[in-house]
Scaffold this active site. Structure first.
Site, PDB file in Angstrom:
ATOM      1  N   GLN A  78      56.608  68.081  67.174  1.00  0.00           N
ATOM      2  CA  GLN A  78      56.739  68.314  65.738  1.00  0.00           C
ATOM      3  C   GLN A  78      55.460  67.898  65.016  1.00  0.00           C
ATOM      4  O   GLN A  78      55.285  66.737  64.643  1.00  0.00           O
ATOM      5  CB  GLN A  78      57.942  67.555  65.171  1.00  0.00           C
ATOM      6  CG  GLN A  78      58.212  67.946  63.747  1.00  0.00           C
ATOM      7  CD  GLN A  78      59.532  67.417  63.221  1.00  0.00           C
ATOM      8  OE1 GLN A  78      60.359  66.891  63.944  1.00  0.00           O
ATOM      9  NE2 GLN A  78      59.712  67.550  61.927  1.00  0.00           N
ATOM     10  N   PHE A  79      54.575  68.870  64.796  1.00  0.00           N
ATOM     11  CA  PHE A  79      53.291  68.585  64.154  1.00  0.00           C
ATOM     12  C   PHE A  79      53.452  68.088  62.721  1.00  0.00           C
ATOM     13  O   PHE A  79      52.583  67.400  62.197  1.00  0.00           O
ATOM     14  CB  PHE A  79      52.364  69.811  64.211  1.00  0.00           C
ATOM     15  CG  PHE A  79      52.733  70.908  63.250  1.00  0.00           C
ATOM     16  CD1 PHE A  79      52.135  70.967  61.996  1.00  0.00           C
ATOM     17  CD2 PHE A  79      53.668  71.884  63.594  1.00  0.00           C
ATOM     18  CE1 PHE A  79      52.456  71.979  61.101  1.00  0.00           C
ATOM     19  CE2 PHE A  79      53.995  72.892  62.714  1.00  0.00           C
ATOM     20  CZ  PHE A  79      53.398  72.949  61.465  1.00  0.00           C
ATOM     21  N   THR A  80      54.569  68.395  62.073  1.00  0.00           N
ATOM     22  CA  THR A  80      54.757  67.999  60.675  1.00  0.00           C
ATOM     23  C   THR A  80      54.888  66.485  60.508  1.00  0.00           C
ATOM     24  O   THR A  80      54.834  65.993  59.381  1.00  0.00           O
ATOM     25  CB  THR A  80      55.977  68.697  60.048  1.00  0.00           C
ATOM     26  OG1 THR A  80      57.148  68.341  60.778  1.00  0.00           O
ATOM     27  CG2 THR A  80      55.797  70.208  60.045  1.00  0.00           C
TER      28      THR A  80
END
Length: 150
Positions: A78-80
């Site tokens: 999850q890059f966020t």
């Protein structure tokens, strides 16, 4: 490297209407990778995750680790998790590693966590549009950043 750990009584990941991962008691781990992350960050986070005492003992006290509880794991990239919201209303993801850096580290995280736990873990799919379903048990949600070890 940053993780969000959620203790769950059940969880699953769905991609394109197909269930790709499902567990009962255990952890859902969301993993965010930065450009300067390394195997050292992975080792530290995997050890911390495996030994974090967040499952209840016979007295209902959070005193049992994932390793001891024999719970299962779903790991989701999850890059966020590295969103910066300092300026304006649109998050910036400039600190999140690009796929050429993140994918090998994601795969190394999977391998290291499996080795640390002594069993397989389930995963989402890197870069996919995923639906993560979970029942947060407790609720227990913990954020750990490998850059904040001390």
């Amino acid at each position: 490297m940053r993780i969000v750990i959620q203790r769950v009584s059940e969880a699953s990941v769905v991609i394109d209407n197909s269930k790709v991962a499902t567990i009962q008691k255990g952890l859902v781990i969301l993993l965010g990778i930065e450009n300067d992350d390394s195997q050292e960050d992975i080792n530290w986070l995997c050890n911390k995750t495996a030994n974090l005492r967040i499952f209840p003992d016979d007295d209902g006290v959070m005193n049992i680790s994932l390793k001891v509880s024999e719970g299962d794991v779903i790991l989701v990239s999850q890059f966020t998790l590295h969103a910066s919201t300092k300026k304006g209303n649109r998050p910036s993801y400039i600190k999140a590693a690009k796929p050429n850096i993140a994918i090998p580290l994601y795969k190394a995280f999977i391998k290291t966590l499996q080795s640390t736990l002594g069993k397989s873990i389930q995963t989402g799919e890197f870069g996919a549009d995923m639906k993560v379903y979970l029942v947060n048990d407790g609720p227990v949600t913990i954020i750990i950043d490998s850059k904040n070890k001390e």
